[in-house]
Write a protein that holds these residues in place. Sequence first.
Motif, short mmCIF file in Angstrom:
data_model
loop_
_atom_site.label_atom_id
_atom_site.label_comp_id
_atom_site.label_asym_id
_atom_site.label_seq_id
_atom_site.Cartn_x
_atom_site.Cartn_y
_atom_site.Cartn_z
N VAL B 54 40.45 -2.47 60.64
CA VAL B 54 40.77 -3.68 60.07
C VAL B 54 42.05 -4.25 60.33
N TRP B 55 42.17 -5.55 60.95
CA TRP B 55 43.56 -6.04 61.07
C TRP B 55 44.10 -7.02 59.89
N VAL B 56 44.98 -6.73 59.39
CA VAL B 56 45.64 -7.55 58.60
C VAL B 56 46.77 -8.53 59.00
N ILE B 210 56.94 -7.93 60.25
CA ILE B 210 56.07 -7.16 60.99
C ILE B 210 55.03 -8.37 61.43
N ASN B 211 54.13 -7.90 62.48
CA ASN B 211 53.33 -9.08 62.81
C ASN B 211 51.87 -8.82 62.28
N ALA B 212 51.53 -7.61 62.17
CA ALA B 212 50.24 -7.26 61.65
C ALA B 212 50.26 -5.72 61.10
N VAL B 213 49.02 -5.61 60.10
CA VAL B 213 49.05 -4.15 59.60
C VAL B 213 47.73 -3.87 60.27
N PRO B 223 33.93 -1.19 57.94
CA PRO B 223 35.14 -2.28 58.35
C PRO B 223 35.00 -3.59 57.56
N ALA B 224 33.63 -4.08 57.47
CA ALA B 224 33.62 -5.51 56.95
C ALA B 224 33.82 -5.33 55.31
N GLN B 225 33.35 -4.40 54.65
CA GLN B 225 33.97 -4.07 53.25
C GLN B 225 35.52 -3.90 53.11
N ALA B 226 36.16 -2.96 54.04
CA ALA B 226 37.41 -2.89 53.94
C ALA B 226 38.15 -4.14 54.09
N MET B 239 40.84 -9.24 59.52
CA MET B 239 39.66 -9.27 60.48
C MET B 239 39.29 -8.06 61.00
N THR B 240 38.10 -7.84 61.10
CA THR B 240 37.49 -6.48 61.57
C THR B 240 37.84 -6.28 62.82
#
Lengths: 232, 377
Positions: B54-56, B210-213, B223-226, B239-240
């Motif tokens: 997962v990308w946050v 930061i730019n992303a987690v 991954p979609a659920q997370a 985003m997955t």
Amino acid sequence: MNAVAPLIKLESISKHFGEGSTRVDALRDITLDIEPGSVVGLLGPSGSGKSTLLNAIGCIIEPTAGRMTLDGEVVYDNGWLRSDLRRLRLEKIGFIFQFHNLLPFLSVTDNVALVLQLAGYDDDDAKHRATQLLDYLEVGNRKQAYPANLSGGEAQRVAIARALANKPRIILADEPTAALDSQRAGIVMDLLGKVAKDQSAAILVVTHDEKIFSRFDVMFQLRDGQLSSDAA
Amino acid sequence: MNLALRDIRHNLGRFLLTCFGLSLLLGVVLSMIGIYRGLVDDALVLARAPQADVWVVEAGTRGPFAEASRIPGDTREAIALSHGIAEAGAVTFQSVETQHRGRKLRLFVVGYEPGRPGGPAQVVAGRNITRSHYELVADRSSGLEIGDRVALGTSKYTVVGLTRNLVASGGDPVVFVTLKDSQELQFELSPSAARRELARGAAPSGTDTINAVVARAAHNVSPAQAAHMVARWKHLSTMTQLEQETVLTQSVVERARKQIGMFTAILLLVSAVIIALIIYTLTMDKMREIATLKLIGAPDRAIVGLIVQQSLAMGLIGFSFGALLIASLKDVFPRRVILNPEDGLLLALVVIMVCVVASGMGVRLALKVDPATALGS
């Protein structure tokens, strides 16, 4: 009365090119019998139709009218033409060209053996017969050479070997001695005469070469598409 | 008797020269396919490196590659504690240009937290970063060696490890530094700029951005659920990994991908036309021989075989030379050229098909030849 059936029998063969005002009558009502064992000369000025007649007998062009029989088989009959002409050429007709037309990428032996392989001989038999023929024509010493490395006389003898390879009963020769000196021309004509007798073949030679006129059993003259006379 | 082989042997020099010309052409086609693959792979390799699920990123963005994304540094802790998330790491991305051994060096700097997701997937030489400051893991394509010291911003970093084939979508080699170092590099002002800011009374700005987690889903969570669970926080977008890769290929490198794809298609078309012309010309050169073959009674299959076999031999030899040439030169290209066996096989099949179709033109010509042609001078 002669009981021998002619190998080449033409009955009122005509050939014209074009129609209407552009129509050219290349052959007009040609009737001709050539018997086994004979060497026949076909003379005539340029444009008289000699090549057209040779091509018609060689099943290369279709006549417009008449009837043509080769070795007892009807090939053309007033608009009907046999369909397996290439097979017929392979089995019954040998061609000798003025410019020998050997395949440049094949050796002398392979040029001769090719015809035999096309006729169904296996590799070894074809090469063996090709070698015999080349020896007979006294070019056996050049059997590994390629056509580009042969003299005019050698090339012509290889071409004759190719024409004779499948023992055809009809041999058509277009100016076979044009590129040869008198001595070589004499040898070639002697050879054709010998083949005609040995194989009971009919040999038709188109020529302008006066020095070989004496070698023909019969000579015909073509003028404006008409077989005007027996020049013999 | 194989007439095609005999003809090739008799004209071996010309045949090989033609094959060589064809091999250069097919080599170019193959290299374009390789460049295309390289471009797509390069675009994805950086996003795949953290092995995240997962990308946050910043709310309303599709960052950090397609769009700018800036989120507070402490977001990582909140994400890591979320339900369905096994572990998370904060990352930053920035391009840097520096000088090294007298040459310009463009690098794509990734800041990450050692021990957490976001670092290099594999270090092929040396070691990973162990100190909190001034250590760097670089990609081999940067030309940096272990032990080299390279200046980034106001500090000097020591290269402690090397990765392989890790470049950004623009082709710049990727280097990894700690998150703290990258934040300093990105946000800390130079001494003169800091003095100027101080002089005009501006409050010092924080650097914990930061730019992303990047996060990995727990074992029993997809991954979609997370991603969905984290996305419930309105101030963040998720985003997955699959979605991130789709964004990269469909947005970031889309035009370059299409450009190279189109150029490859044109090259393939040009190759087909050239192969057809070569075969047609070779057949034209053999008209008299073909007429002679017909005259002496050779069946059509012998004539067709002569043309088609030569055409196929030329195509396959040309393709093989071309493939060998590009395989031995691929590392000389400034960007990565990826030669997939399946691409090579597909091109070989296309070449065979083109040769068969192209020889069709020659065959058509040959079958129309009048045997009487052999009788002329």
